[in-house]
Write a protein that holds these residues in place. Structure first.
Motif, PDB file in Angstrom:
ATOM      1  N   UNK A  61      68.326 -14.393-113.417  1.00 21.62           N
ATOM      2  CA  UNK A  61      66.860 -14.364-113.328  1.00 21.62           C
ATOM      3  C   UNK A  61      66.413 -13.224-112.418  1.00 21.62           C
ATOM      4  N   UNK A  62      67.130 -13.019-111.309  1.00 17.10           N
ATOM      5  CA  UNK A  62      66.777 -11.943-110.381  1.00 17.10           C
ATOM      6  C   UNK A  62      66.933 -10.572-111.030  1.00 17.10           C
ATOM      7  N   UNK A  63      67.976 -10.370-111.807  1.00 16.52           N
ATOM      8  CA  UNK A  63      68.154  -9.089-112.499  1.00 16.52           C
ATOM      9  C   UNK A  63      67.086  -8.908-113.567  1.00 16.52           C
ATOM     10  N   UNK A  64      66.728  -9.973-114.235  1.00 18.96           N
ATOM     11  CA  UNK A  64      65.688  -9.886-115.260  1.00 18.96           C
ATOM     12  C   UNK A  64      64.340  -9.509-114.650  1.00 18.96           C
ATOM     13  N   UNK A  65      63.995 -10.107-113.512  1.00 19.64           N
ATOM     14  CA  UNK A  65      62.701  -9.847-112.883  1.00 19.64           C
ATOM     15  C   UNK A  65      62.678  -8.576-112.048  1.00 19.64           C
ATOM     16  N   UNK A  66      63.811  -8.124-111.570  1.00 22.02           N
ATOM     17  CA  UNK A  66      63.876  -6.909-110.773  1.00 22.02           C
ATOM     18  C   UNK A  66      63.357  -7.103-109.366  1.00 22.02           C
ATOM     19  N   UNK A  67      63.465  -6.053-108.553  1.00 14.60           N
ATOM     20  CA  UNK A  67      63.043  -6.152-107.151  1.00 14.60           C
ATOM     21  C   UNK A  67      61.552  -5.864-106.982  1.00 14.60           C
ATOM     22  N   UNK A  68      61.047  -6.223-105.815  1.00  5.44           N
ATOM     23  CA  UNK A  68      59.708  -5.798-105.429  1.00  5.44           C
ATOM     24  C   UNK A  68      59.845  -4.441-104.757  1.00  5.44           C
ATOM     25  N   UNK A  69      58.832  -3.604-104.943  1.00  5.93           N
ATOM     26  CA  UNK A  69      58.877  -2.301-104.296  1.00  5.93           C
ATOM     27  C   UNK A  69      57.457  -1.842-103.976  1.00  5.93           C
ATOM     28  N   UNK A  70      57.387  -0.821-103.136  1.00  2.00           N
ATOM     29  CA  UNK A  70      56.106  -0.206-102.793  1.00  2.00           C
ATOM     30  C   UNK A  70      55.771   0.688-103.968  1.00  2.00           C
ATOM     31  N   UNK A  71      54.893   0.221-104.845  1.00 11.03           N
ATOM     32  CA  UNK A  71      54.718   0.819-106.178  1.00 11.03           C
ATOM     33  C   UNK A  71      53.363   1.485-106.334  1.00 11.03           C
ATOM     34  N   UNK A  72      53.397   2.631-106.960  1.00  8.91           N
ATOM     35  CA  UNK A  72      52.191   3.313-107.406  1.00  8.91           C
ATOM     36  C   UNK A  72      52.380   3.653-108.881  1.00  8.91           C
ATOM     37  N   UNK A  73      51.320   3.556-109.651  1.00 11.33           N
ATOM     38  CA  UNK A  73      51.479   3.776-111.090  1.00 11.33           C
ATOM     39  C   UNK A  73      51.452   5.246-111.486  1.00 11.33           C
ATOM     40  N   UNK A  74      51.437   6.157-110.514  1.00 15.30           N
ATOM     41  CA  UNK A  74      51.553   7.580-110.816  1.00 15.30           C
ATOM     42  C   UNK A  74      50.236   8.328-110.876  1.00 15.30           C
ATOM     43  N   UNK A 124      66.242  -2.923 -97.758  1.00 15.51           N
ATOM     44  CA  UNK A 124      66.415  -1.579 -97.228  1.00 15.51           C
ATOM     45  C   UNK A 124      67.038  -1.556 -95.845  1.00 15.51           C
ATOM     46  N   UNK A 125      67.623  -2.662 -95.411  1.00 15.78           N
ATOM     47  CA  UNK A 125      68.231  -2.741 -94.096  1.00 15.78           C
ATOM     48  C   UNK A 125      67.227  -2.927 -92.971  1.00 15.78           C
ATOM     49  N   UNK A 126      65.972  -3.161 -93.307  1.00 17.37           N
ATOM     50  CA  UNK A 126      64.918  -3.345 -92.317  1.00 17.37           C
ATOM     51  C   UNK A 126      64.421  -4.779 -92.333  1.00 17.37           C
ATOM     52  N   UNK A 127      63.836  -5.201 -91.241  1.00 17.73           N
ATOM     53  CA  UNK A 127      63.218  -6.516 -91.192  1.00 17.73           C
ATOM     54  C   UNK A 127      61.924  -6.453 -92.007  1.00 17.73           C
ATOM     55  N   UNK A 128      61.778  -7.366 -92.949  1.00 16.09           N
ATOM     56  CA  UNK A 128      60.580  -7.377 -93.793  1.00 16.09           C
ATOM     57  C   UNK A 128      59.364  -7.740 -92.947  1.00 16.09           C
ATOM     58  N   UNK A 129      58.325  -6.920 -93.067  1.00 18.39           N
ATOM     59  CA  UNK A 129      57.104  -7.183 -92.314  1.00 18.39           C
ATOM     60  C   UNK A 129      56.371  -8.407 -92.845  1.00 18.39           C
ATOM     61  N   UNK A 130      56.603  -8.693 -94.093  1.00 28.54           N
ATOM     62  CA  UNK A 130      55.891  -9.773 -94.751  1.00 28.54           C
ATOM     63  C   UNK A 130      56.856 -10.419 -95.747  1.00 28.54           C
ATOM     64  N   UNK A 131      56.770 -11.724 -95.928  1.00 29.82           N
ATOM     65  CA  UNK A 131      57.623 -12.383 -96.919  1.00 29.82           C
ATOM     66  C   UNK A 131      57.290 -11.954 -98.333  1.00 29.82           C
ATOM     67  N   UNK A 132      56.140 -11.329 -98.528  1.00 33.63           N
ATOM     68  CA  UNK A 132      55.767 -10.823 -99.839  1.00 33.63           C
ATOM     69  C   UNK A 132      56.599  -9.631-100.277  1.00 33.63           C
ATOM     70  N   UNK A 133      57.374  -9.046 -99.351  1.00 35.24           N
ATOM     71  CA  UNK A 133      58.230  -7.911 -99.693  1.00 35.24           C
ATOM     72  C   UNK A 133      59.566  -8.358-100.274  1.00 35.24           C
TER      73      UNK A 133
END
Length: 158
Positions: free
Chosen positions: A112-125, A32-41
């Motif tokens: 592999x990256x396209x298959x797994x997709x990105x990490x995101x700040x996710x909520x299941x709705x 997102x153009x930001x410095x990741x706060x955590x490598x888990x992002x």
């Protein structure tokens, strides 16, 4: 030497493309153009450095060999004039194989990256769910399941 001119043209085009691939891989480290706060992002595939190693470093070597191929009209070896040209063509084949290996590595990491997709700040709705950094697309649903995209929040909304 017609193939030498073509090799020089190929070398000239490979260098900016290799630099572009390295820059793109570096940009993946800033989601997102930001410095990741955590490598888990950042997804695991970014750390495989497909753009830096595969499309960058492993493409610079063939590009430099191809650039010097036109000027490699050496006198030959052991009294045989064509030996120098044969050796130059042999090394160009070896370095072209290195380039193919780099491109293959980069392609596999990207697939592999396209298959797994990105990490995101996710909520299941659901209202009681707490958003967290996760990879909801890990089952290969990144390109097919558009409802999972709606659960991803923007980095600025988090």
């Amino acid at each position: 030497m017609c193939s030498g001119s073509f090799a020089k043209c190929l070398g000239i085009t490979l260098i900016p493309l290799a630099i572009l691939c390295v820059l793109c891989n570096i940009l993946l480290l800033f989601p997102g153009g930001l410095v990741a706060e955590d490598n888990g992002h950042i997804t695991e595939e970014v750390w495989y450095f497909g753009g830096i190693i595969g499309s960058g470093v492993m493409m610079i070597f063939p590009a430099l060999v191809f650039l010097g191929l036109k000027n490699n009209d050496c006198c030959g070896c052991c009294g045989n004039e064509s030996c120098g040209k044969r050796f130059a063509m042999f090394t160009s084949i070896i370095f072209a194989a290195v380039g193919v290996l780099g491109a293959g590595y980069s392609f596999i990491v990207s697939a592999v990256a396209i298959h797994n997709g990105p990490k995101c700040f996710y909520t299941n709705g659901t209202a009681e769910s707490i958003p967290s950094w996760t990879n909801p697309f890990v089952n290969g649903d990144y390109l097919n399941n558009h409802t999972l995209w709606e659960g991803c929040r923007s980095l600025w909304a988090s």
